[in-house]
Design an enzyme around this catalytic site. Structure first.
Site, PDB file in Angstrom:
ATOM      1  N   TYR A 102     -16.676  17.257 -14.232  1.00  0.00           N
ATOM      2  CA  TYR A 102     -17.116  15.865 -14.329  1.00  0.00           C
ATOM      3  C   TYR A 102     -18.218  15.598 -13.291  1.00  0.00           C
ATOM      4  O   TYR A 102     -18.104  16.043 -12.135  1.00  0.00           O
ATOM      5  CB  TYR A 102     -15.891  14.974 -14.074  1.00  0.00           C
ATOM      6  CG  TYR A 102     -16.172  13.499 -14.052  1.00  0.00           C
ATOM      7  CD1 TYR A 102     -16.528  12.842 -15.221  1.00  0.00           C
ATOM      8  CD2 TYR A 102     -16.078  12.766 -12.877  1.00  0.00           C
ATOM      9  CE1 TYR A 102     -16.790  11.480 -15.204  1.00  0.00           C
ATOM     10  CE2 TYR A 102     -16.322  11.409 -12.856  1.00  0.00           C
ATOM     11  CZ  TYR A 102     -16.688  10.772 -14.024  1.00  0.00           C
ATOM     12  OH  TYR A 102     -16.940   9.430 -14.012  1.00  0.00           O
ATOM     13  N   ASP A 151      -7.949  19.319 -13.483  1.00  0.00           N
ATOM     14  CA  ASP A 151      -8.263  17.976 -13.963  1.00  0.00           C
ATOM     15  C   ASP A 151      -8.042  18.018 -15.470  1.00  0.00           C
ATOM     16  O   ASP A 151      -8.808  18.631 -16.217  1.00  0.00           O
ATOM     17  CB  ASP A 151      -9.712  17.625 -13.616  1.00  0.00           C
ATOM     18  CG  ASP A 151     -10.097  16.205 -14.059  1.00  0.00           C
ATOM     19  OD1 ASP A 151      -9.476  15.692 -15.003  1.00  0.00           O
ATOM     20  OD2 ASP A 151     -11.040  15.632 -13.468  1.00  0.00           O
ATOM     21  N   LYS A 154      -9.008   6.838 -18.772  1.00  0.00           N
ATOM     22  CA  LYS A 154      -9.360   7.394 -20.064  1.00  0.00           C
ATOM     23  C   LYS A 154      -8.186   7.279 -21.026  1.00  0.00           C
ATOM     24  O   LYS A 154      -7.733   6.183 -21.291  1.00  0.00           O
ATOM     25  CB  LYS A 154      -9.851   8.834 -19.854  1.00  0.00           C
ATOM     26  CG  LYS A 154     -10.835   8.984 -18.672  1.00  0.00           C
ATOM     27  CD  LYS A 154     -12.155   8.257 -18.887  1.00  0.00           C
ATOM     28  CE  LYS A 154     -13.015   8.189 -17.620  1.00  0.00           C
ATOM     29  NZ  LYS A 154     -13.283   9.457 -16.934  1.00  0.00           N
ATOM     30  N   ARG A 211       0.848  -1.203   0.000  1.00  0.00           N
ATOM     31  CA  ARG A 211       0.000   0.000   0.000  1.00  0.00           C
ATOM     32  C   ARG A 211       0.877   1.244   0.000  1.00  0.00           C
ATOM     33  O   ARG A 211       0.573   2.247  -0.619  1.00  0.00           O
ATOM     34  CB  ARG A 211      -0.948   0.001   1.225  1.00  0.00           C
ATOM     35  CG  ARG A 211      -1.611   1.364   1.440  1.00  0.00           C
ATOM     36  CD  ARG A 211      -2.901   1.351   2.246  1.00  0.00           C
ATOM     37  NE  ARG A 211      -2.920   0.452   3.374  1.00  0.00           N
ATOM     38  CZ  ARG A 211      -2.273   0.650   4.533  1.00  0.00           C
ATOM     39  NH1 ARG A 211      -1.544   1.740   4.715  1.00  0.00           N
ATOM     40  NH2 ARG A 211      -2.342  -0.236   5.498  1.00  0.00           N
TER      41      ARG A 211
HETATM   42  C1  LIG Z   1     -13.700   9.807 -15.654  1.00  0.00           C
HETATM   43  C2  LIG Z   1     -13.313  11.103 -15.099  1.00  0.00           C
HETATM   44  C3  LIG Z   1     -13.046  11.260 -13.736  1.00  0.00           C
HETATM   45  C4  LIG Z   1     -13.210  10.129 -12.739  1.00  0.00           C
HETATM   46  O1  LIG Z   1     -12.331   9.100 -12.999  1.00  0.00           O
HETATM   47  P1  LIG Z   1     -12.630   7.542 -12.672  1.00  0.00           P
HETATM   48  O2  LIG Z   1     -11.414   6.876 -13.156  1.00  0.00           O
HETATM   49  O3  LIG Z   1     -13.877   7.179 -13.424  1.00  0.00           O
HETATM   50  O4  LIG Z   1     -12.839   7.446 -11.210  1.00  0.00           O
HETATM   51  C5  LIG Z   1     -12.647  12.507 -13.291  1.00  0.00           C
HETATM   52  N1  LIG Z   1     -12.527  13.554 -14.130  1.00  0.00           N
HETATM   53  C6  LIG Z   1     -12.787  13.442 -15.452  1.00  0.00           C
HETATM   54  C7  LIG Z   1     -12.626  14.631 -16.323  1.00  0.00           C
HETATM   55  C8  LIG Z   1     -13.186  12.221 -15.980  1.00  0.00           C
HETATM   56  O5  LIG Z   1     -13.448  12.124 -17.281  1.00  0.00           O
END
Ligand SMILES: *Cc1c(COP(=O)(O)O)cnc(C)c1O
Length: 379
Positions: free
Chosen positions: A96, A168, A193, A44
């Site tokens: 998001y 982000d 993504k 961890r």
């Molecule tokens: C998908 C996404 C998240 C969250 O990520 P997860 O891997 O689904 O927990 C946060 N910000 C953006 C812009 C996203 O597209």
């Protein structure tokens, strides 16, 4: 090293014992303290496969410290531990859906307050800053409307007001934009993504160059424990090697798709930062290498959205984005359904809005599928 070279090599020396070119998947929870070196005690806290991914991500973002997490939301939740009860955050109003839900429905219960404002006009962000504001939370390009935030102006505002800035950057990836270079303190990613890129892993990341922030994040990463498995780290690391190749194709295909949709009578509006009329086209051009693989569009007749999505054969109806396969979705009923209806509509997420993650297929096949579905649903 330049970007593509870093994507392939950063954090990944051949393994010393065997010369294995690929970093092994160290599927171990613990390490022998008689044999072990370099502070490996428990997975961890530290794991060699995760170390490689974290170094790779830090290098790609021009940052000094990378942290990998079990999901994008785990990364964002861990960043929230930099705040204390009574702190205030100014958040982009187009974030998001899961981020919105975490802030509103969980973090507010811990005494942190949030104001959601339009980050495309910096004066409105500045006006929302209070004495107890500790963080400015931006996303660019935004989801699902692909608004672009001026990173240089955001960095400047953060410095001037001594408020931490978080970006982000999931939609752009470090290949297209590097927020730390513009003065952001922290970059966040859902590696699920584009960084993973193959729709086969859920993960998240945080990168910073700030020593103090990195120490607190390292503590929180271990204390909260939302870490990815070594296998997940391997998958993301395999993804980042081809990030530049994939992104070039995503961007080319998305530009063509945006141009195609713009010329269709069934489509009322196309949101894509690469289009000349996009309100922040010039900012996007200045801070991004290319305009990304996401295209959103509004059907002229919003009642046709469902029929259109059902008529597609190649393009998959599904949440998520950033994989090599094209994915399309309906934000109002899927990814953004957790936002209350009035708020959603006020933000421009109408029933006719479609979000398209343009994949790496031959673009002619994508255009044919779109054309056929537009015709079939409007017959
Ligand atoms: C998908 C996404 C998240 C969250 O990520 P997860 O891997 O689904 O927990 C946060 N910000 C953006 C812009 C996203 O597209």
């Amino acid at each position: 090293m330049r970007f593509a070279t870093k994507a392939i090599h950063a954090g990944q020396e051949p393994e010393p014992r065997t010369g294995s070119v690929i970093v092994p998947i160290y599927m171990t929870s613990t390490y022998s303290q008689a044999v072990g070196k370099e502070g490996y005690e428990y997975s961890r806290t530290k794991n060699p496969t995760r170390d490689a991914l974290e170094s790779n991500l830090a290098a790609l973002e021009d940052g000094r410290y990378g942290f990998a997490f079990a999901s994008g939301m785990a990364a964002i939740t861990t960043v929230m531990t930099l705040l204390r009860k009574g702190d205030h955050v100014v958040v982009a109003d187009d974030v998001y859906g899961g981020t919105h839900r975490l802030f509103r429905q969980i973090m507010e219960g811990y005494g942190i307050s949030f104001d959601f404002v339009d980050f495309t006009t910096m004066p409105s962000v500045e006006a929302a800053i209070q004495d107890n504001t500790r963080m400015l939370w931006a996303e660019t390009p935004t989801n699902p409307l692909l608004k672009v935030v001026d990173l240089r102006a955001l960095g400047k505002l953060g410095r001037a007001t001594d408020v931490m800035t978080v970006v982000d950057s999931t939609f752009a990836t470090p290949y297209l934009q590097r927020p730390l270079d513009y003065g952001a303190d922290i970059v966040v990613h859902s590696t699920t993504k584009y960084l993973g890129g193959h729709s086969d892993v859920v993960g998240g990341a945080v990168v910073t160059s700030d020593d103090g922030v990195s120490e607190r994040l390292r503590f929180s990463q271990n204390a909260m424990g939302a870490v990815p498995s070594p296998f997940d780290c391997f998958l993301v690391l395999r993804g980042t090697k081809t990030l530049p190749l994939r992104m070039d194709r995503h961007c080319e295909n998305a530009s063509e798709v945006a141009r195609f949709l713009q010329g269709r009578k069934e489509v009322a509006k196309v949101h894509y930062p690469g289009l000349g009329y996009h309100p922040q086209h010039d900012i996007a051009k200045e801070q991004m290498r290319a305009f990304g693989g996401m295209v959103s569009f509004v059907l002229s007749d919003e009642a046709k959205a469902e029929a259109f999505l059902k008529a597609l054969r190649l393009i998959i109806l599904g949440e998520s984005l950033g994989g090599v396969e094209s994915l399309i979705e309906h934000p109002a009923s899927m990814t953004h359904a957790s936002i209350p209806k009035e708020e959603r509509e006020a933000r421009g997420i109408s029933r006719g809005l479609i979000r398209f993650s343009v994949g790496c297929e031959d673009v002619e096949d994508l255009l044919e599928d779109l054309e056929r579905a537009l015709q079939a649903s409007h017959a």
